[in-house]
Design a protein around this motif. Structure first.
Motif, mmCIF file in Angstrom:
data_model
loop_
_atom_site.group_PDB
_atom_site.id
_atom_site.type_symbol
_atom_site.label_atom_id
_atom_site.label_comp_id
_atom_site.label_asym_id
_atom_site.label_seq_id
_atom_site.Cartn_x
_atom_site.Cartn_y
_atom_site.Cartn_z
ATOM 1 N N PRO A 1 20.336 88.377 27.401
ATOM 2 C CA PRO A 1 19.700 87.127 28.284
ATOM 3 C C PRO A 1 18.124 87.358 28.456
ATOM 4 O O PRO A 1 17.445 86.079 28.596
ATOM 5 C CB PRO A 1 20.440 87.262 29.541
ATOM 6 C CG PRO A 1 20.987 88.800 29.410
ATOM 7 C CD PRO A 1 21.381 89.058 28.068
ATOM 8 N N SER A 2 17.702 88.478 28.515
ATOM 9 C CA SER A 2 16.445 88.508 28.754
ATOM 10 C C SER A 2 15.450 88.109 27.596
ATOM 11 O O SER A 2 14.245 88.059 27.779
ATOM 12 C CB SER A 2 15.843 89.958 28.922
ATOM 13 O OG SER A 2 16.107 90.863 28.116
ATOM 14 N N ALA B 1 16.707 87.050 36.992
ATOM 15 C CA ALA B 1 17.867 87.835 36.800
ATOM 16 C C ALA B 1 18.787 87.341 35.728
ATOM 17 O O ALA B 1 18.656 86.006 35.192
ATOM 18 C CB ALA B 1 18.785 87.593 38.150
ATOM 19 N N THR B 2 19.846 88.003 35.475
ATOM 20 C CA THR B 2 20.680 87.756 34.585
ATOM 21 C C THR B 2 21.681 86.428 34.882
ATOM 22 O O THR B 2 22.367 86.440 35.973
ATOM 23 C CB THR B 2 21.831 88.625 34.072
ATOM 24 O OG1 THR B 2 20.867 89.674 33.538
ATOM 25 C CG2 THR B 2 22.652 88.175 33.010
ATOM 26 N N PRO B 3 21.662 85.214 34.297
ATOM 27 C CA PRO B 3 22.423 84.041 34.749
ATOM 28 C C PRO B 3 23.911 84.466 35.008
ATOM 29 O O PRO B 3 24.605 85.378 34.024
ATOM 30 C CB PRO B 3 22.161 82.847 33.671
ATOM 31 C CG PRO B 3 21.899 83.735 32.471
ATOM 32 C CD PRO B 3 21.241 84.893 33.010
ATOM 33 N N PHE C 1 16.164 84.287 30.605
ATOM 34 C CA PHE C 1 15.024 84.736 31.739
ATOM 35 C C PHE C 1 14.231 83.800 31.920
ATOM 36 O O PHE C 1 13.888 83.368 33.171
ATOM 37 C CB PHE C 1 14.442 86.161 31.511
ATOM 38 C CG PHE C 1 15.285 87.075 31.922
ATOM 39 C CD1 PHE C 1 16.489 87.180 32.167
ATOM 40 C CD2 PHE C 1 14.534 88.580 32.181
ATOM 41 C CE1 PHE C 1 17.338 88.304 32.870
ATOM 42 C CE2 PHE C 1 15.362 89.639 32.619
ATOM 43 C CZ PHE C 1 16.580 89.500 32.882
ATOM 44 N N THR C 2 13.755 83.085 30.695
ATOM 45 C CA THR C 2 12.732 81.760 31.060
ATOM 46 C C THR C 2 13.328 80.698 31.581
ATOM 47 O O THR C 2 12.685 79.961 32.507
ATOM 48 C CB THR C 2 11.891 81.476 29.736
ATOM 49 O OG1 THR C 2 12.726 81.364 28.679
ATOM 50 C CG2 THR C 2 11.179 82.644 29.084
ATOM 51 N N PRO D 1 23.101 97.140 33.905
ATOM 52 C CA PRO D 1 22.096 96.416 34.606
ATOM 53 C C PRO D 1 21.726 95.007 33.923
ATOM 54 O O PRO D 1 21.520 93.853 34.952
ATOM 55 C CB PRO D 1 20.889 97.167 34.825
ATOM 56 C CG PRO D 1 21.504 98.791 34.563
ATOM 57 C CD PRO D 1 22.421 98.344 33.330
ATOM 58 N N ILE D 2 21.227 94.816 32.742
ATOM 59 C CA ILE D 2 20.860 93.730 32.023
ATOM 60 C C ILE D 2 21.402 93.748 30.803
ATOM 61 O O ILE D 2 21.296 94.659 29.914
ATOM 62 C CB ILE D 2 19.426 93.683 31.958
ATOM 63 C CG1 ILE D 2 18.598 93.729 33.215
ATOM 64 C CG2 ILE D 2 19.068 92.314 31.308
ATOM 65 C CD1 ILE D 2 17.229 93.813 32.940
ATOM 66 N N PRO D 3 22.471 93.027 30.331
ATOM 67 C CA PRO D 3 23.101 93.382 29.266
ATOM 68 C C PRO D 3 22.250 92.887 28.073
ATOM 69 O O PRO D 3 21.354 92.251 27.844
ATOM 70 C CB PRO D 3 24.231 91.851 29.347
ATOM 71 C CG PRO D 3 24.470 91.746 30.744
ATOM 72 C CD PRO D 3 23.047 91.966 31.231
#
Length: 319
Positions: A166-167, A152-154, A171-172, A24-26
């Motif tokens: 990436p979070s 979201a993840t770019p 994310f920012t 879901p979020i690497p």
């Protein structure tokens, strides 16, 4: 102080099943969650109510659009079973399918009674300022609904040697990108009643807000796209303080944002209990706002944006 937590995630059972076998979020450990876990954290930290939402990747995994619509419906119906004086919920929409999203919006708000809408910063490489999203945003604005915007993840891939989640940092920037797209595509000025809540103190918007006023200076073609009052337009946005209640971030947010547009958020359970405690303490210890402003940030600002939740917290007295 009876906080209202507008950035509080849930992982509904059917959603957890749908995520199996995916990333879901690497680089991020997806948490185990249930309502009782949230209630324990809320009780321990003075949080009266939490407005639930799901995070990246949302319900669109590519492929079958019917699967996206069904998963959004299942999540929203699950959220409806939790509505109470402790839980509110932001409806998830089956974006990027605009027509399906409008149908689900009507169902989630008019029939299920959810409190607002939760969206991601981008869908299929298109940010919220893209023209195709404006009719949906206009309908949401007309309904007077609050919209929680989560990054979201770019789509871009990092260099192989730069393998951080990436979070942690992107994310920012995703929040900043979607806000800039809404700004320079004129959406924020055409929809002045749109009630957007940007996650994590608005990403880098407070820090970069004045820089965004230089758009027409950097490129003359932006003169027709930039609002006449860039800072005033951006200040209509709302900001939660999830992962941001610290001595580095709050001064920038307080210098930029109207305190009436700042809200409490925990980012639980993706961030641990210690981060919720840090956010509570950071707001209490902040020198940027008065006691009355802190009380509004902790509770009243959210209840103004979320009247259905406010009604469940304070039922009308009989005459």
């Amino acid at each position: 102080m009876g906080f209202i937590d507008v950035h509080h995630h849930a992982v509904p059972p059917r959603y957890a099943v749908a995520l199996r076998g995916s990333t879901p979020i690497p680089g991020v450990d997806y948490p185990v969650w249930d309502p009782e876990l949230s209630l324990k954290v809320m009780d321990d930290n003075g949080i009266d109510a939490a407005v639930l939402s799901i995070t990246a990747p949302g319900v669109h995994f590519g492929g079958d659009p019917e699967r996206t619509r069904l998963l959004a419906r299942e999540v929203n119906e699950y959220f409806a079973t939790l509505l109470s004086d402790r839980f509110g919920a932001f409806a998830i929409l089956p974006l990027p399918d605009i027509e399906a999203a409008r149908e689900e919006l009507a169902y989630a708000i008019d029939q299920l009674g959810l409190d607002g809408v939760g969206v991601l910063t981008a869908y299929d490489n298109r940010y919220l300022g893209s023209p195709e999203f404006e009719p949906l945003l206009a309908e949401i604005a007309e309904r007077g609904l609050a919209v929680h915007v989560h990054p979201a993840t770019p789509a871009m891939a990092d260099l192989a040697t730069f393998d951080l989640p990436p979070s942690l940092y992107e994310f920012t920037f995703e929040t900043t990108r979607t806000a800039a797209s809404l700004l320079f595509n004129g959406v924020l000025d055409r929809l002045p009643d749109l009630r957007l809540i940007l996650s994590h103190a608005g990403g880098t918007i407070p820090f970069l807000a004045n820089r965004l006023t230089y758009g027409p200076t950097i490129g003359a073609h932006l003169a027709e796209r930039a609002p006449s009052d860039v800072l005033g337009t951006l200040r209509r946005l709302h900001f939660d303080i999830a992962m941001s209640a610290n001595r580095f971030t709050l001064p920038s947010l307080a210098a930029f944002a109207d305190p009436a547009n700042v809200l409490f958020g925990s980012d639980f359970p993706f961030m641990p209990v210690s981060t919720t405690e840090e956010t509570v303490a950071g707001l209490a210890e902040s020198r940027e706002w008065t006691g009355a402003q802190k009380a509004a940030i902790g509770r009243d600002n959210a209840l103004r944006l979320l009247p259905r939740l406010a009604a469940r917290l304070t039922p009308p007295r009989s005459s």
